[in-house]
Design a protein around this motif. Structure first.
Motif, PDB file in Angstrom:
ATOM      1  N   GLU A 170       0.747  -0.972  -0.010  1.00 22.39           N
ATOM      2  CA  GLU A 170       0.132  -0.081   0.065  1.00 22.39           C
ATOM      3  C   GLU A 170       1.039   1.242   0.002  1.00 22.39           C
ATOM      4  O   GLU A 170       2.000   1.070   0.592  1.00 22.39           O
ATOM      5  CB  GLU A 170      -0.847  -0.005   1.160  1.00 22.39           C
ATOM      6  N   ALA A 171       0.353   2.207  -0.400  1.00 23.95           N
ATOM      7  CA  ALA A 171       1.081   3.517  -0.489  1.00 23.95           C
ATOM      8  C   ALA A 171      -0.082   4.699  -0.035  1.00 23.95           C
ATOM      9  O   ALA A 171      -1.074   4.598  -0.162  1.00 23.95           O
ATOM     10  CB  ALA A 171       1.338   3.986  -1.836  1.00 23.95           C
ATOM     11  N   ILE A 172       0.958   5.610   0.673  1.00 25.26           N
ATOM     12  CA  ILE A 172       0.096   7.021   1.239  1.00 25.26           C
ATOM     13  C   ILE A 172       0.570   8.027   0.628  1.00 25.26           C
ATOM     14  O   ILE A 172       1.962   8.213   0.545  1.00 25.26           O
ATOM     15  CB  ILE A 172       0.104   6.879   2.513  1.00 25.26           C
ATOM     16  N   SER A 173      -0.120   9.084   0.256  1.00 31.79           N
ATOM     17  CA  SER A 173       0.561  10.392  -0.182  1.00 31.79           C
ATOM     18  C   SER A 173      -0.434  11.390  -0.313  1.00 31.79           C
ATOM     19  O   SER A 173      -1.334  11.474   0.630  1.00 31.79           O
ATOM     20  CB  SER A 173       1.063  10.112  -1.620  1.00 31.79           C
ATOM     21  N   GLU A 174      -0.671  12.346  -1.221  1.00 32.01           N
ATOM     22  CA  GLU A 174      -1.226  13.625  -1.128  1.00 32.01           C
ATOM     23  C   GLU A 174      -2.487  13.395  -1.494  1.00 32.01           C
ATOM     24  O   GLU A 174      -3.124  12.489  -1.772  1.00 32.01           O
ATOM     25  CB  GLU A 174      -0.567  14.542  -1.934  1.00 32.01           C
ATOM     26  N   VAL A 175      -3.160  14.745  -1.086  1.00 31.38           N
ATOM     27  CA  VAL A 175      -4.708  15.013  -1.670  1.00 31.38           C
ATOM     28  C   VAL A 175      -5.520  14.193  -0.952  1.00 31.38           C
ATOM     29  O   VAL A 175      -6.381  13.476  -1.757  1.00 31.38           O
ATOM     30  CB  VAL A 175      -4.915  15.196  -3.065  1.00 31.38           C
ATOM     31  N   GLY A 176      -5.798  14.140   0.286  1.00 21.17           N
ATOM     32  CA  GLY A 176      -6.619  13.522   0.958  1.00 21.17           C
ATOM     33  C   GLY A 176      -6.131  13.630   2.514  1.00 21.17           C
ATOM     34  O   GLY A 176      -5.350  13.960   2.624  1.00 21.17           O
ATOM     35  N   GLY A 177      -7.322  13.323   3.364  1.00 21.96           N
ATOM     36  CA  GLY A 177      -7.033  13.322   4.729  1.00 21.96           C
ATOM     37  C   GLY A 177      -7.153  14.755   5.552  1.00 21.96           C
ATOM     38  O   GLY A 177      -6.908  14.973   6.635  1.00 21.96           O
ATOM     39  N   TYR A 178      -7.547  15.786   4.565  1.00 24.81           N
ATOM     40  CA  TYR A 178      -8.090  17.140   5.207  1.00 24.81           C
ATOM     41  C   TYR A 178      -9.389  17.370   5.420  1.00 24.81           C
ATOM     42  O   TYR A 178     -10.327  16.552   5.064  1.00 24.81           O
ATOM     43  CB  TYR A 178      -7.441  18.077   4.306  1.00 24.81           C
ATOM     44  N   SER A 179      -9.742  18.309   6.356  1.00 25.77           N
ATOM     45  CA  SER A 179     -10.965  18.343   6.592  1.00 25.77           C
ATOM     46  C   SER A 179     -11.781  19.436   6.024  1.00 25.77           C
ATOM     47  O   SER A 179     -11.077  20.169   5.332  1.00 25.77           O
ATOM     48  CB  SER A 179     -11.243  18.589   8.120  1.00 25.77           C
ATOM     49  N   ILE A 180     -13.113  19.204   5.729  1.00 27.29           N
ATOM     50  CA  ILE A 180     -14.014  20.035   5.266  1.00 27.29           C
ATOM     51  C   ILE A 180     -15.042  20.336   6.208  1.00 27.29           C
ATOM     52  O   ILE A 180     -15.187  19.564   7.080  1.00 27.29           O
ATOM     53  CB  ILE A 180     -14.807  19.891   3.693  1.00 27.29           C
ATOM     54  N   ASP A 181     -15.876  21.283   6.109  1.00 24.82           N
ATOM     55  CA  ASP A 181     -17.026  21.633   6.863  1.00 24.82           C
ATOM     56  C   ASP A 181     -18.082  21.065   6.493  1.00 24.82           C
ATOM     57  O   ASP A 181     -18.618  21.605   5.480  1.00 24.82           O
ATOM     58  CB  ASP A 181     -16.935  23.143   7.440  1.00 24.82           C
ATOM     59  N   VAL A 182     -18.908  20.116   7.054  1.00 16.60           N
ATOM     60  CA  VAL A 182     -20.279  19.865   6.656  1.00 16.60           C
ATOM     61  C   VAL A 182     -21.277  20.053   7.665  1.00 16.60           C
ATOM     62  O   VAL A 182     -21.047  19.253   8.790  1.00 16.60           O
ATOM     63  CB  VAL A 182     -19.974  18.340   6.276  1.00 16.60           C
ATOM     64  N   ALA A 183     -22.224  20.549   7.296  1.00 15.15           N
ATOM     65  CA  ALA A 183     -23.540  20.762   8.245  1.00 15.15           C
ATOM     66  C   ALA A 183     -22.692  21.406   9.678  1.00 15.15           C
ATOM     67  O   ALA A 183     -23.068  20.747  10.859  1.00 15.15           O
ATOM     68  CB  ALA A 183     -24.234  19.674   8.285  1.00 15.15           C
ATOM     69  N   GLY A 184     -21.605  22.061   9.816  1.00 17.69           N
ATOM     70  CA  GLY A 184     -21.132  22.487  11.040  1.00 17.69           C
ATOM     71  C   GLY A 184     -20.240  21.581  11.559  1.00 17.69           C
ATOM     72  O   GLY A 184     -19.821  21.863  12.935  1.00 17.69           O
ATOM     73  N   ARG A 185     -20.028  20.517  11.067  1.00 20.85           N
ATOM     74  CA  ARG A 185     -19.171  19.528  11.539  1.00 20.85           C
ATOM     75  C   ARG A 185     -17.974  19.242  10.820  1.00 20.85           C
ATOM     76  O   ARG A 185     -17.949  19.252   9.343  1.00 20.85           O
ATOM     77  CB  ARG A 185     -19.834  18.263  11.554  1.00 20.85           C
ATOM     78  N   ARG A 186     -16.759  18.898  11.296  1.00 21.17           N
ATOM     79  CA  ARG A 186     -15.499  18.583  10.592  1.00 21.17           C
ATOM     80  C   ARG A 186     -15.792  17.018   9.874  1.00 21.17           C
ATOM     81  O   ARG A 186     -16.039  16.355  10.689  1.00 21.17           O
ATOM     82  CB  ARG A 186     -14.276  18.752  11.513  1.00 21.17           C
TER      83      ARG A 186
END
Ligand SMILES: [Zn+2]
Length: 432
Positions: A170-186
């Motif tokens: 498996e591999a892990i890298s960029e563009v994912g894992g960050y938060s957005i706000d959905v209905a006042g929740r992270r």
């Protein structure tokens, strides 16, 4: 006196100050200085990094970190060191100055992806300094040329030195894992797949002629018609397992019945985070470069356009045929670069552990599956059967239009998000 920068921010700042601009089509400032900087960081942890030059200046770095249980399949942890161009005239700060302002680190690469490069170093150093080992072997790689498809980076290293990745699952890298706000929740977007890419050139040919003549078969006019038809195409929504799962979760967070709200409307309610998501639901076809002519009073015999097309995994050939139909049979299509899409299930041991690492650091948050509309070096690693994920954990506040930071003007990242990422990534490596 200036505040002491936390190590992740300091390393990301240092990396931003190496202008590793990748102009595409083989033109690049090169990544060697950044690669040597990272090599020194790895070496100072007692590792034995190796450098690979696909071409002069196009340097990638790979090192192996022994895990607590080396009998388990290794995890590839990778970043890229190149960045897309930045025009200083558009920026508030020097894009290669690595300035810290208002609690954020500014500069080209601050989110794509010198932030994660720095997080990889500090997370590994934390483990090293604590006298511990990652749960399993970790293959650390910093690739060149990601921003132009990786022929001088990940694809080169994977093709020329597959043995470096022996035993990796498996591999892990960029563009994912960050938060957005959905209905006042992270809500954290855990990237479990990415679209395929088709970079094509449209070519229209016609007679060369004096600009004063009647020319019905003008190559520029015909190209313009093709470009506008393709650029304006409204591709239909097609859901995959990943995007279906994401929409179900979004509906749940918004407190509506899954399927009762149109997908685009559901995304719109997600605020700025939606910038990442619309493109995941359908094919996109964006004209990006136009080229024709050399003199105001000469009709050129040829006009060309570059179009960036992103399609759902496995749809490449079907979409190419559709594109030919849209632009018309008299327009030549040349495929400049194509690469596969990827999709892994939003389940299994590593996905669970990534989710849990986020939830330990941010209890009460939600974690959503996410299909990246762009592409990463995980495409190159997939040739070795390695399943790639996007997990560059950042805890963000809703007021920053984070999707706009990628390849955008005034790219910047909160310092607090870098500290969060270092902690979550380190935690995951001990537990993966
Ligand atoms: Zn990137």
């Amino acid at each position: 006196m200036a505040e002491q920068l936390e190590d992740t921010a300091r390393i990301a700042r240092d990396l931003i100050r190496f202008d590793t601009t990748n102009h595409g089509e083989g033109r690049s400032n090169g990544e060697t200085e950044a690669a040597e900087y990272l090599e020194a960081e790895l070496r100072s942890m007692g590792l034995a990094p190796q450098l690979f030059d696909a071409a002069p200046g196009r340097t990638s770095v790979v090192a192996r970190v022994e895990g607590a249980d080396p009998s388990r399949p290794a995890l590839v942890l990778h970043g890229h060191t190149d960045v897309v161009p930045a025009d200083p005239a558009n920026w508030t700060v020097d894009p290669f100055g690595g300035e810290v302002r208002d609690g954020l680190l500014w500069g080209r690469g601050a989110v794509d992806m010198k932030d994660m490069d720095a997080m990889i170093i500090t997370a590994l150093r934390d483990i090293h300094d604590a006298g511990k080992r990652p749960a399993r072997d970790v293959i650390v790689a910093f690739f060149s040329d990601e921003e132009n498809g990786g022929d001088f980076g990940a694809h080169h290293v994977v093709d020329a030195h597959p043995e470096l990745f022996a035993g990796a699952s498996e591999a892990i890298s960029e563009v994912g894992g960050y938060s957005i706000d959905v209905a006042g929740r992270r809500a954290y977007l855990l990237q479990t797949g990415e679209k395929a890419l088709l970079w094509i050139k449209l070519i229209a040919r016609g007679p060369a002629a004096h600009g004063s003549r009647l020319v019905r078969d003008n190559a520029v006019t015909r190209l313009a018609e093709a470009v506008s038809a393709l650029g304006r195409t409204d591709w239909p929504i097609e859901l995959t397992g990943t995007t279906d799962g994401m929409l179900t979760e979004l509906a749940r967070l918004h407190g509506v019945e899954p399927g009762s709200v149109e997908p685009d409307e559901l995304l719109r309610r997600t605020g700025t985070g939606a910038g990442f998501l619309y493109g995941a639901l359908r094919t996109t076809s964006n004209p990006t470069v136009l080229q024709a002519g050399y003199k105001h009073n000469v009709v050129p015999d040829r006009a060309e356009a570059l179009v960036d097309i992103r399609v759902l995994p496995g749809e490449e050939d079907r979409v190419l045929a559709e594109v030919q139909r849209i632009v018309g049979s008299d327009i030549e299509i040349e495929t400049m670069h194509r690469d596969v899409g990827l999709e892994n299930p939003f389940s299994g041991d590593l996905v669970e552990r990534m989710s849990n690492a986020l939830l330990r650091a941010d209890p009460g948050a939600a974690v959503l599956p996410y299909l990246l509309s762009g592409g990463t070096d995980n495409k190159a690693l997939s040739k070795l059967g390695i399943a790639g994920y996007g997990f560059a954990p950042l805890q963000l506040t809703g007021d920053l239009d984070f999707p706009a930071m990628f390849h955008g003007v005034d790219e910047r990242v909160p310092l607090s998000a870098l500290t969060f990422g270092r902690r979550v990534l380190g935690d995951l490596l001990l537990d993966c």
